[in-house]
Design an enzyme around this catalytic site. Structure first.
Site, mmCIF file in Angstrom:
data_model
loop_
_atom_site.group_PDB
_atom_site.id
_atom_site.type_symbol
_atom_site.label_atom_id
_atom_site.label_comp_id
_atom_site.label_asym_id
_atom_site.label_seq_id
_atom_site.Cartn_x
_atom_site.Cartn_y
_atom_site.Cartn_z
ATOM 1 N N ASN A 9 1.073 -1.284 0.174
ATOM 2 C CA ASN A 9 -0.007 0.017 0.130
ATOM 3 C C ASN A 9 0.875 1.057 0.146
ATOM 4 O OD1 ASN A 9 -1.940 2.065 0.591
ATOM 5 N ND2 ASN A 9 -2.152 1.434 2.757
ATOM 6 N N LYS A 11 0.113 4.166 -0.105
ATOM 7 C CA LYS A 11 -0.588 5.363 0.421
ATOM 8 C C LYS A 11 -0.459 6.519 -0.388
ATOM 9 C CE LYS A 11 -0.242 3.379 5.146
ATOM 10 N NZ LYS A 11 -0.015 3.700 6.548
ATOM 11 N N HIS A 98 -9.644 1.126 5.275
ATOM 12 C CA HIS A 98 -8.393 1.210 5.708
ATOM 13 C C HIS A 98 -8.420 2.266 7.102
ATOM 14 C CE1 HIS A 98 -4.251 2.684 6.757
ATOM 15 N NE2 HIS A 98 -3.710 1.479 5.993
ATOM 16 N N GLU A 100 -7.082 4.988 8.022
ATOM 17 C CA GLU A 100 -7.020 6.202 7.512
ATOM 18 C C GLU A 100 -8.337 6.912 6.821
ATOM 19 O OE1 GLU A 100 -2.217 5.663 7.235
ATOM 20 O OE2 GLU A 100 -3.332 5.667 5.350
ATOM 21 N N GLU A 169 -5.502 -4.466 10.763
ATOM 22 C CA GLU A 169 -4.518 -3.516 10.806
ATOM 23 C C GLU A 169 -4.692 -2.807 12.221
ATOM 24 O OE1 GLU A 169 -2.494 -1.948 7.145
ATOM 25 O OE2 GLU A 169 -4.405 -1.242 7.409
ATOM 26 N N GLY A 175 2.350 2.663 11.234
ATOM 27 C CA GLY A 175 3.453 3.775 10.882
ATOM 28 C C GLY A 175 4.057 4.486 12.269
ATOM 29 N N SER A 214 3.200 -1.409 10.672
ATOM 30 C CA SER A 214 4.607 -1.642 10.909
ATOM 31 C C SER A 214 5.310 -3.022 10.844
ATOM 32 C CB SER A 214 4.914 -1.220 12.564
ATOM 33 O OG SER A 214 4.340 0.090 12.585
#
Length: 252
Positions: A9, A11, A98, A100, A169, A175, A214
């Site tokens: 991904n 991003k 996701h 985000e 996730e 991250g 991560s």
């Protein structure tokens, strides 16, 4: 046997020059290509780069994918992109739900489920993300949250869940460098598979459940050795050819 799967991904990263260099490095690596045998791989990239990336990957075994999709087939939805449009770029995967998107765009469980259904109607595999925030994790609500998120998808898709990929996730790990122990991640994956089995036992044995958050070459081997972790949804490491290769090697 469930297929081992590594999906990158990107991003909101990339450029025409950087994309070409990365993919050329991957496709020129004999070690990378050898390690793809038995492992499904894909790169989910920003919309503007779908044309370029799909062409660069066209003769390879690496799939091209998108990072989001509209739940509508067409119409007055400025800025949205439909699953039918993604078909034109040979997209095989689309990430939906996701964290985000859930956090910054307030996407709820119902919308995520509808996006997954839109993908399936276009013969595209949705990668359905679930995961808890740090506060939810600290409050011991991890399983409650991921079960709720997955249940919304199960309720809408009914018998189509076998055609999906699930990605766990933990939001607090994305991250941040924080990673659950392999045992902790396995506990969540096992619960997700048990939830799938209550709905469709045959599908539960086939659906790949990926870990993301991560995930890097130095922790991947232990995580991917867990019985219910079938691969990874990879962020930053997918922007580096050497790291992406190492993650594929960790599946062996």
């Amino acid at each position: 046997m469930r297929p081992l799967t590594i999906i990158g991904n990107w991003k909101m990263n990339g450029s025409l020059a950087a994309n070409q260099q990365l993919i050329e490095e991957l496709l020129s690596s004999k070690d990378f290509l050898a390690n793809l045998q038995g492992v499904r791989t894909g790169l989910c990239v920003p919309y503007p780069y779908l044309s370029q990336v799909s062409q660069l990957l066209a003769k390879s075994s690496i799939a091209c994918g998108a990072q989001d999709v509209s739940d509508h087939p067409n119409g007055a939805y400025t800025g949205d992109v439909s699953a039918k449009m993604l078909q034109d770029f040979a997209c095989q995967y689309v990430i939906v739900g996701h964290s985000e998107r859930r956090q910054f765009h307030q996407e709820g469980d119902g919308l995520v489920a509808r996006k997954a259904k839109a993908c399936l109607q276009a013969n595209i595999t949705p990668i359905i993300c679930v995961g808890e925030t740090e506060a939810e994790h600290d409050d011991g609500k991890t399983l409650t949250v991921v079960r709720r998120q997955l249940q919304a998808v199960l309720d809408l898709l009914q018998g189509q869940i076998a055609s999906c990929v699930i990605a766990y996730e933990p939001v607090w790990a994305i991250g941040t460098g924080k990673v659950p122990t392999p045992a902790q991640a396995q506990d969540v994956h096992r619960e997700l598979r048990l939830q799938l089995a209550k709905f469709d036992d045959e599908a539960a044995s086939k659906v790949a459940i990926l870990y993301g958050g991560s995930l890097k070459p130095d922790n991947a081997k232990d995580l991917l050795a867990m019985p219910d972790i079938d691969g990874g949804l990879v962020g930053g490491a997918s922007l580096n050819a050497k790291d992406f290769l190492a993650l594929c090697q960790a599946c062996k």
